[in-house]
Design a protein around this motif. Structure first.
Motif, PDB file in Angstrom:
ATOM      1  N   SER A 253      45.431  28.593  35.512  1.00  8.31           N
ATOM      2  CA  SER A 253      45.239  27.910  33.973  1.00  8.31           C
ATOM      3  C   SER A 253      45.755  27.564  32.763  1.00  8.31           C
ATOM      4  O   SER A 253      46.238  26.801  32.243  1.00  8.31           O
ATOM      5  CB  SER A 253      44.196  27.726  33.586  1.00  8.31           C
TER       6      SER A 253
ATOM      7  N   ASN B 290      46.652  30.694  31.724  1.00  7.04           N
ATOM      8  CA  ASN B 290      46.060  31.628  30.285  1.00  7.04           C
ATOM      9  C   ASN B 290      45.881  32.625  31.202  1.00  7.04           C
ATOM     10  O   ASN B 290      45.497  33.171  31.087  1.00  7.04           O
ATOM     11  CB  ASN B 290      44.957  31.353  30.226  1.00  7.04           C
TER      12      ASN B 290
ATOM     13  N   GLN C  72      41.803  31.389  35.718  1.00  8.56           N
ATOM     14  CA  GLN C  72      42.100  31.686  34.792  1.00  8.56           C
ATOM     15  C   GLN C  72      43.993  32.075  34.975  1.00  8.56           C
ATOM     16  O   GLN C  72      44.954  31.822  33.953  1.00  8.56           O
ATOM     17  CB  GLN C  72      41.811  33.061  34.323  1.00  8.56           C
ATOM     18  N   TYR C  73      44.447  32.817  36.012  1.00 16.42           N
ATOM     19  CA  TYR C  73      45.803  32.934  35.672  1.00 16.42           C
ATOM     20  C   TYR C  73      46.782  31.657  35.910  1.00 16.42           C
ATOM     21  O   TYR C  73      47.186  31.110  34.900  1.00 16.42           O
ATOM     22  CB  TYR C  73      46.669  33.781  37.089  1.00 16.42           C
TER      23      TYR C  73
ATOM     24  N   ASP D 178      43.914  35.169  29.494  1.00 18.91           N
ATOM     25  CA  ASP D 178      42.460  35.088  29.559  1.00 18.91           C
ATOM     26  C   ASP D 178      42.029  35.997  31.110  1.00 18.91           C
ATOM     27  O   ASP D 178      41.425  37.379  30.952  1.00 18.91           O
ATOM     28  CB  ASP D 178      42.099  34.256  29.443  1.00 18.91           C
ATOM     29  N   LEU D 179      43.224  35.858  32.456  1.00 18.77           N
ATOM     30  CA  LEU D 179      42.726  37.136  33.237  1.00 18.77           C
ATOM     31  C   LEU D 179      43.601  38.586  32.882  1.00 18.77           C
ATOM     32  O   LEU D 179      42.734  39.483  33.175  1.00 18.77           O
ATOM     33  CB  LEU D 179      44.060  36.634  33.920  1.00 18.77           C
TER      34      LEU D 179
END
Length: 178
Positions: A61, A63, A58-59, A66-67
């Protein structure tokens, strides 16, 4: 008659072989315990690495929100979960300061810490649990910590140690009787 038997060469050799057999069997069981403990640690580390990789995806990507949301959701799952999570900025708390320093700074590190170092909102009795953690430095001064308490693993290893000690006792007794 008994004293005469005890002084024979055959009895002494039998006793030496029994003790030697007991020693070799004890060493073999000690090695088995050592290997089991290593396997338990390896499996725990692999689970931590896998969970960290899911969060880092998530990180990386792009975002960060989101993380943050994923870590927050996972932290709030309840007390019966396997993992403990923390996402902090180095200004809040630098987990790398809590571990013994190595010569080469690393981006991520496995270590064992008391649970009280990770979180302050658990009851005092829970804070003394040993926790296996994977701490990962992130760009921007953040760090991600994923951990698990080692209570179940320690109970398993204690049970294995008891069984092996009983086996050693039985081996020694059987060798002496033989």
């Amino acid at each position: 008659m008994t004293l005469k038997l005890l002084s024979t060469t055959a009895f002494r050799l039998s006793l030496i072989y029994a003790l030697l057999f007991s020693l070799v069997a004890s060493i073999a069981l000690g090695v088995a315990y050592w290997l089991a403990a290593g396997l338990v640690r390896q499996q725990t580390d692999e689970r931590l690495q896998l969970e960290t990789n899911v969060l880092l995806s998530q990180y990386y990507s792009g975002n960060f929100q989101d993380l943050t949301r994923m870590v927050s959701q996972r932290k709030n799952k309840g007390p019966n979960q396997f993992f403990v999570y923390a996402l902090t900025h180095l200004r809040q708390h630098n987990f790398f300061d809590d571990i013994p320093q190595t010569n080469t700074p690393r981006r991520s590190t496995f270590t064992t810490l008391p649970l009280s170092v990770i979180t302050q909102h658990l009851p005092v009795s829970s804070q003394e649990l040993d926790t296996r953690v994977l701490i990962t430095r992130l760009p921007g001064g953040y760090q991600l910590l994923v951990g698990t308490d080692l209570n179940d693993q320690e109970q398993l290893l204690t049970h294995i140690a008891r069984v092996l000690l009983i086996a050693v006792g039985i081996i020694i007794a059987a060798a002496m009787l033989g």
